[in-house]
Design a protein around this motif. Structure first.
Motif, PDB file in Angstrom:
ATOM      1  N   THR A   1      -5.490  -5.863  -4.691  1.00  0.00           N
ATOM      2  CA  THR A   1      -6.227  -4.633  -4.409  1.00  0.00           C
ATOM      3  C   THR A   1      -5.292  -3.437  -4.376  1.00  0.00           C
ATOM      4  O   THR A   1      -5.591  -2.378  -4.939  1.00  0.00           O
ATOM      5  CB  THR A   1      -6.968  -4.763  -3.072  1.00  0.00           C
ATOM      6  OG1 THR A   1      -7.810  -5.914  -3.100  1.00  0.00           O
ATOM      7  CG2 THR A   1      -7.810  -3.532  -2.795  1.00  0.00           C
ATOM      8  N   ALA A   2      -4.153  -3.595  -3.723  1.00  0.00           N
ATOM      9  CA  ALA A   2      -3.199  -2.490  -3.609  1.00  0.00           C
ATOM     10  C   ALA A   2      -2.665  -2.039  -4.966  1.00  0.00           C
ATOM     11  O   ALA A   2      -2.247  -0.882  -5.124  1.00  0.00           O
ATOM     12  CB  ALA A   2      -2.040  -2.893  -2.700  1.00  0.00           C
TER      13      ALA A   2
ATOM     14  N   ASP B   1     -10.991  -3.629  -0.107  1.00  0.00           N
ATOM     15  CA  ASP B   1     -10.653  -2.867   1.099  1.00  0.00           C
ATOM     16  C   ASP B   1     -10.589  -3.790   2.312  1.00  0.00           C
ATOM     17  O   ASP B   1      -9.697  -3.670   3.163  1.00  0.00           O
ATOM     18  CB  ASP B   1     -11.682  -1.766   1.343  1.00  0.00           C
ATOM     19  CG  ASP B   1     -11.517  -0.571   0.418  1.00  0.00           C
ATOM     20  OD1 ASP B   1     -10.670  -0.625  -0.495  1.00  0.00           O
ATOM     21  OD2 ASP B   1     -12.251   0.417   0.608  1.00  0.00           O
TER      22      ASP B   1
ATOM     23  N   VAL C   1      -7.404  -5.872   2.291  1.00  0.00           N
ATOM     24  CA  VAL C   1      -6.247  -5.087   2.707  1.00  0.00           C
ATOM     25  C   VAL C   1      -6.218  -4.984   4.232  1.00  0.00           C
ATOM     26  O   VAL C   1      -5.157  -5.070   4.860  1.00  0.00           O
ATOM     27  CB  VAL C   1      -6.241  -3.696   2.047  1.00  0.00           C
ATOM     28  CG1 VAL C   1      -5.138  -2.821   2.639  1.00  0.00           C
ATOM     29  CG2 VAL C   1      -6.038  -3.822   0.540  1.00  0.00           C
TER      30      VAL C   1
ATOM     31  N   SER D   1     -11.449   3.725   0.515  1.00  0.00           N
ATOM     32  CA  SER D   1     -10.020   3.811   0.199  1.00  0.00           C
ATOM     33  C   SER D   1      -9.741   4.715  -0.984  1.00  0.00           C
ATOM     34  O   SER D   1      -8.638   5.221  -1.142  1.00  0.00           O
ATOM     35  CB  SER D   1      -9.467   2.413  -0.102  1.00  0.00           C
ATOM     36  OG  SER D   1     -10.042   1.902  -1.308  1.00  0.00           O
TER      37      SER D   1
ATOM     38  N   ALA E   1      -4.928  -9.067  -1.162  1.00  0.00           N
ATOM     39  CA  ALA E   1      -4.628  -7.704  -0.733  1.00  0.00           C
ATOM     40  C   ALA E   1      -3.658  -7.022  -1.700  1.00  0.00           C
ATOM     41  O   ALA E   1      -3.803  -5.828  -2.008  1.00  0.00           O
ATOM     42  CB  ALA E   1      -4.054  -7.719   0.677  1.00  0.00           C
TER      43      ALA E   1
ATOM     44  N   MET F   1       0.816  -1.209   0.000  1.00  0.00           N
ATOM     45  CA  MET F   1       0.000   0.000   0.000  1.00  0.00           C
ATOM     46  C   MET F   1       0.854   1.265   0.000  1.00  0.00           C
ATOM     47  O   MET F   1       0.303   2.381   0.002  1.00  0.00           O
ATOM     48  CB  MET F   1      -0.942  -0.007   1.202  1.00  0.00           C
ATOM     49  CG  MET F   1      -2.134  -0.949   1.037  1.00  0.00           C
ATOM     50  SD  MET F   1      -3.261  -0.466  -0.314  1.00  0.00           S
ATOM     51  CE  MET F   1      -4.035   0.996   0.384  1.00  0.00           C
TER      52      MET F   1
END
Length: 359
Positions: free
Chosen positions: A166-167, A185, A188, A133, A163, A117
């Motif tokens: 997603t990042a 989200d 994460v 986010s 995660a 992230m």
């Protein structure tokens, strides 16, 4: 259709000032007629079309005792049922314990605990807990599978590290300024929890922090290819065990003589995130829980339920409702496919049935 069901009418053990499921739930004395609830929650199923309201379990608890319990085969009282996105709210509850232990602050950057992230240094844990986010995300499931971020995360290119998938998304909005529901989200957050803990502690942490203290024995929580819990979707619990989490929340984080979850964390879960757009019939976001509080200029999402009602909700009709004023906890597991089920209608019928008691 063969149905296992139990209308509980006899109290078990002496009545105390405050009842807890220690070691198991007790039944309340009740001669309540639940026909109006039964007829809505458990209509005859159409097995071929998979249409209509299709409850697998319905459990109603008032003030720590079971009022009503019914299951539809093959689900039973011992079945650890897939909770889908109810998992998100349970993850938030586990995080509440971690916060009480001093492991993080809401304003901490997610990147502090999950290095991927670092591409989005302004995203805070509080933003993830509000599904705000700002990361570009498409939550559609079967209705738009080719464009769906969540389908890709859970089943294809993201499944080995959800995660990280997603990042790697781009930023679409300034973090913290707009609600956009995202299972990414939540995953994460699950990875951030991992970063808060010693590597050997993570696998057992939900049990150590929450499940074991509550007497939960049915929990199964799947992990992705990287070993991170799929905090968005893949927790399995029996209805009675999920109700334990509901009772914890109903009683402001207290379990018997222990303040397991800080009351301030429960208050955060129940605080409306105002940067959302009201959708008729849909609950509004709090801190990774769903609220019946109205957004400014809009009606309460579930008009026949008290505005302090809050819930953990999941795909295909999974629900944990908490009605604090009425001291009610309601668990519903289901296999709904066509959107015909109404949260408001079930709650309306439960409340109307209970209002007739003693009439």
């Amino acid at each position: 259709m063969k149905v296992w069901w139990l209308m509980l009418a006899m109290a078990v053990g002496p009545v105390s000032a405050e009842d807890w499921p220690l070691p198991d739930w007790q039944a309340a004395t009740s001669a309540t007629d639940w026909q109006a609830v039964d007829s809505y929650a458990f209509p005859k199923r159409n097995a071929l079309e998979r249409s209509g309201v299709r409850s697998d379990a319905l459990l109603i608890i008032r003030d720590g005792r079971i009022l009503y319990e019914r299951y539809a085969a093959p689900t039973s009282a011992s079945t650890a049922h897939l909770t889908w996105s109810v998992s998100k709210s349970v993850l938030a509850t586990v995080l509440g314990v971690a916060q009480a232990e001093g492991r993080f602050k809401l304003q901490d950057a997610a990147a502090r605990f999950f290095p991927p992230m670092q591409a989005h240094p302004d995203v805070r844990l509080v933003d993830l807990l509000h599904w705000a986010s700002g990361l570009d995300w498409q939550e559609d499931y079967e209705y738009a599978p080719l464009k769906s971020s969540v389908v890709a995360m859970l089943y294809t290119r993201g499944r080995n590290d959800m995660a990280a998938y997603t990042a790697a998304r781009s930023i679409a909005e300034k973090p913290g300024t707009r609600f956009l529901y995202s299972s990414g989200d939540s995953n994460v957050l699950a990875a951030a929890l991992r970063g808060m803990l010693d590597s050997a502690a993570y696998a057992d942490y939900p049990w150590q922090a929450l499940f074991t203290p509550l007497g939960i024995h049915s929990a199964v929580w799947e992990r992705d290819g990287s070993g991170t819990f799929v905090g968005s979707s893949y927790l399995y619990l029996s209805a009675r065990d999920l109700a334990r989490i509901g009772l914890l929340m109903q009683r402001e984080g207290r379990w018997a003589d222990r303040q397991l979850l800080p009351a301030r964390w429960v208050a955060f879960n129940r605080t409306l995130f105002s940067q959302a757009q009201a959708i008729p019939g849909e609950a509004n976001p709090g801190g990774h829980w769903w609220l019946n509080q109205p957004l400014k200029g809009s009606a309460a999402p579930w008009p026949d339920a008290p505005t302090d009602t809050f819930a953990a909700l999941g795909h295909w009709g999974q629900a944990l409702y908490v009605l604090p004023t009425q001291k009610l906890v309601i668990v519903r597991y289901a296999d709904d496919r066509d959107g015909s089920y109404s949260h408001n209608e079930l709650l309306k019928r439960v409340l109307a049935t209970l209002a007739k008691e003693g009439a």
